[in-house]
Design an enzyme around this catalytic site. Structure first.
Site, PDB file in Angstrom:
ATOM      1  N   SER A 100      42.067  38.404  54.004  1.00  0.00           N
ATOM      2  CA  SER A 100      40.602  38.449  53.794  1.00  0.00           C
ATOM      3  C   SER A 100      39.867  37.362  54.557  1.00  0.00           C
ATOM      4  CB  SER A 100      40.249  38.217  52.319  1.00  0.00           C
ATOM      5  OG  SER A 100      41.010  39.014  51.490  1.00  0.00           O
TER       6      SER A 100
ATOM      7  N   HIS B 132      36.874  45.143  57.553  1.00  0.00           N
ATOM      8  CA  HIS B 132      37.985  45.443  58.428  1.00  0.00           C
ATOM      9  C   HIS B 132      38.762  46.669  58.003  1.00  0.00           C
ATOM     10  CE1 HIS B 132      40.506  44.663  61.767  1.00  0.00           C
ATOM     11  NE2 HIS B 132      39.827  43.570  62.053  1.00  0.00           N
TER      12      HIS B 132
ATOM     13  N   HIS C   2      45.180  45.679  48.998  1.00  0.00           N
ATOM     14  CA  HIS C   2      45.531  44.967  47.764  1.00  0.00           C
ATOM     15  C   HIS C   2      45.848  45.979  46.667  1.00  0.00           C
ATOM     16  CE1 HIS C   2      42.672  42.527  50.091  1.00  0.00           C
ATOM     17  NE2 HIS C   2      43.319  41.467  49.638  1.00  0.00           N
TER      18      HIS C   2
ATOM     19  N   TYR D  78      44.640  45.964  43.744  1.00  0.00           N
ATOM     20  CA  TYR D  78      43.422  46.333  42.997  1.00  0.00           C
ATOM     21  C   TYR D  78      42.660  47.486  43.638  1.00  0.00           C
ATOM     22  CZ  TYR D  78      40.852  43.373  46.365  1.00  0.00           C
ATOM     23  OH  TYR D  78      40.344  42.812  47.504  1.00  0.00           O
ATOM     24  N   GLU D  79      42.967  47.778  44.910  1.00  0.00           N
ATOM     25  CA  GLU D  79      42.265  48.894  45.558  1.00  0.00           C
ATOM     26  C   GLU D  79      42.738  50.241  45.009  1.00  0.00           C
ATOM     27  OE1 GLU D  79      41.663  48.320  49.963  1.00  0.00           O
ATOM     28  OE2 GLU D  79      42.680  46.433  49.530  1.00  0.00           O
TER      29      GLU D  79
ATOM     30  N   ALA E  70      43.478  34.011  51.167  1.00  0.00           N
ATOM     31  CA  ALA E  70      42.438  33.148  50.598  1.00  0.00           C
ATOM     32  C   ALA E  70      42.792  32.974  49.121  1.00  0.00           C
ATOM     33  CB  ALA E  70      41.081  33.827  50.730  1.00  0.00           C
TER      34      ALA E  70
ATOM     35  N   MET F  28      44.951  37.379  44.890  1.00  0.00           N
ATOM     36  CA  MET F  28      45.215  38.778  44.528  1.00  0.00           C
ATOM     37  C   MET F  28      46.074  39.501  45.570  1.00  0.00           C
ATOM     38  SD  MET F  28      41.342  39.724  43.353  1.00  0.00           S
ATOM     39  CE  MET F  28      40.324  38.548  42.456  1.00  0.00           C
ATOM     40  N   SER F  29      46.858  38.750  46.322  1.00  0.00           N
ATOM     41  CA  SER F  29      47.634  39.406  47.394  1.00  0.00           C
ATOM     42  C   SER F  29      48.988  38.723  47.550  1.00  0.00           C
ATOM     43  CB  SER F  29      46.855  39.328  48.707  1.00  0.00           C
ATOM     44  OG  SER F  29      46.794  37.998  49.169  1.00  0.00           O
TER      45      SER F  29
ATOM     46  N   ASN G  70      37.683  28.393  47.175  1.00  0.00           N
ATOM     47  CA  ASN G  70      36.791  28.085  46.029  1.00  0.00           C
ATOM     48  C   ASN G  70      37.607  27.376  44.960  1.00  0.00           C
ATOM     49  OD1 ASN G  70      37.885  31.061  45.928  1.00  0.00           O
ATOM     50  ND2 ASN G  70      37.676  30.407  43.792  1.00  0.00           N
TER      51      ASN G  70
ATOM     52  N   HIS H  25      32.413  36.323  45.971  1.00  0.00           N
ATOM     53  CA  HIS H  25      33.089  36.771  47.190  1.00  0.00           C
ATOM     54  C   HIS H  25      32.432  36.133  48.419  1.00  0.00           C
ATOM     55  CE1 HIS H  25      35.572  39.277  49.687  1.00  0.00           C
ATOM     56  NE2 HIS H  25      34.534  39.905  50.221  1.00  0.00           N
TER      57      HIS H  25
HETATM   58  N1  HPA Z   1      40.972  34.036  42.303  1.00  0.00           N
HETATM   59  C1  HPA Z   1      41.622  35.118  42.762  1.00  0.00           C
HETATM   60  N2  HPA Z   1      41.642  35.466  44.037  1.00  0.00           N
HETATM   61  C2  HPA Z   1      40.972  34.705  44.908  1.00  0.00           C
HETATM   62  C3  HPA Z   1      40.266  33.550  44.503  1.00  0.00           C
HETATM   63  C4  HPA Z   1      40.264  33.217  43.129  1.00  0.00           C
HETATM   64  O1  HPA Z   1      39.668  32.207  42.677  1.00  0.00           O
HETATM   65  N3  HPA Z   1      39.710  33.009  45.617  1.00  0.00           N
HETATM   66  C5  HPA Z   1      40.080  33.810  46.666  1.00  0.00           C
HETATM   67  N4  HPA Z   1      40.840  34.834  46.243  1.00  0.00           N
END
Ligand code: HPA
Length: 273
Positions: A28, A58, A80, A82-83, A110, A208-209, A232, A244
């Site tokens: 991502s 993308h 992912h 979740y998709e 990320a 999440m990956s 973050n 996001h």
């Molecule tokens: N949580 C889950 N997935 C993420 C996060 C997060 O804080 N930041 C980037 N992907």
């Protein structure tokens, strides 16, 4: 249901691109951090069985080219859990790369920073993971042509590659630490209570990956290096709500540095190949 024949069909299509020795998955917001000077390209939708990314920005593509003395495959974009894909669908690309002859997988993502020392923008080597997806990509009949029923995960992230990545970062003056990554299903971010629980379990990063691909890669005998960009503070670590937009903004800011690090790592890998 994904079967060996599905993986073979994807492998056959990818073989048009060449014979890569290593693969880099750019996640991502990070899909453009590495460019190959001359490459052959296939879109995900032109590879039979490849899933189609649904996250805006993308559509997914696979490139193969020479890079710093190595034939490298670069995957831009990923899907992912979740998709809505099944985990065997999520990991089909990695399995096809393994069948194509790839021996090393470098995977980027990320993440949210859980441990107190981490701030948005930090790059962290993944030294181990915790699977909180509630599922495993190897569930179901074992694909014997790829690997064993019960693969060992003691060294999921290759210690020699971890050292190489650390040495690379040091030589470039890029700060780099190590941490444990916990994978959650998403797509909602975690609650502060969940993050507190993950911290107690030993997790430093959350995302999440990555975990499905790493499990499939290890099953197929690949060596893995994982690099995470902390985008973050994880939920509750700071008072700020998660978005996001913040994730995308941080990956944009740190992309060039990650690209330089990946370039140096690949250069060092090529020297040993
Ligand atoms: N949580 C889950 N997935 C993420 C996060 C997060 O804080 N930041 C980037 N992907």
């Amino acid at each position: 249901m994904i079967e060996e024949s599905n993986i073979e069909q994807a492998t056959e299509a990818l073989s048009e691109l060449g014979s890569p020795q290593a693969a880099v998955i750019l996640g991502s917001g990070l899909s453009e951090v590495l460019s190959l000077p001359e490459s052959r390209v296939l879109a995900f939708h032109d590879v039979p069985g490849f899933p189609r990314p649904s996250v805006a920005g993308h559509t997914g593509q696979v490139e193969v080219g020479e890079f710093n003395g190595m034939t490298l495959l670069v995957q831009r974009g990923r899907v992912h859990y979740y998709e809505g894909y099944t985990l065997p669908e999520v990991v089909l690309p990695v399995r096809a790369y393994a069948r194509l002859g790839v021996r090393t997988l470098i995977i980027t993502n990320a993440s949210g920073g859980i441990s107190p020392g981490l701030s948005p923008g930090d790059l962290v080597l993944i030294k181990d993971h915790i699977n909180m997806l509630g599922n495993n990509p190897l569930r179901g009949p074992n694909l014997e042509a790829l690997g064993p029923r019960f693969p060992d995960m003691s060294y999921a992230y290759d210690p020699a590659l971890l050292r190489k990545a650390m040495d690379s970062a040091r030589s470039l003056g890029i700060p780099l630490t190590e941490g444990v990554y916990v994978a959650t299903m998403g797509p909602s971010y975690e609650t502060p209570a969940e993050i507190k629980a993950f911290a107690q379990l030993g997790a430093d990063l959350v995302g999440m990956s990555t975990v499905p691909e790493v499990v499939a890669a290890r099953h197929a005998g690949l060596s893995v290096l994982g690099i995470s960009c902390v985008t973050n503070y994880a939920a509750g670590v700071s008072a700020q709500p998660l978005s996001h937009e913040e994730v995308m903004e941080t990956t944009k800011r740190k992309g060039a540095e990650l690209g330089r690090l990946l370039t140096e790592i690949v250069k060092r890998m090529a020297q040993e190949a």
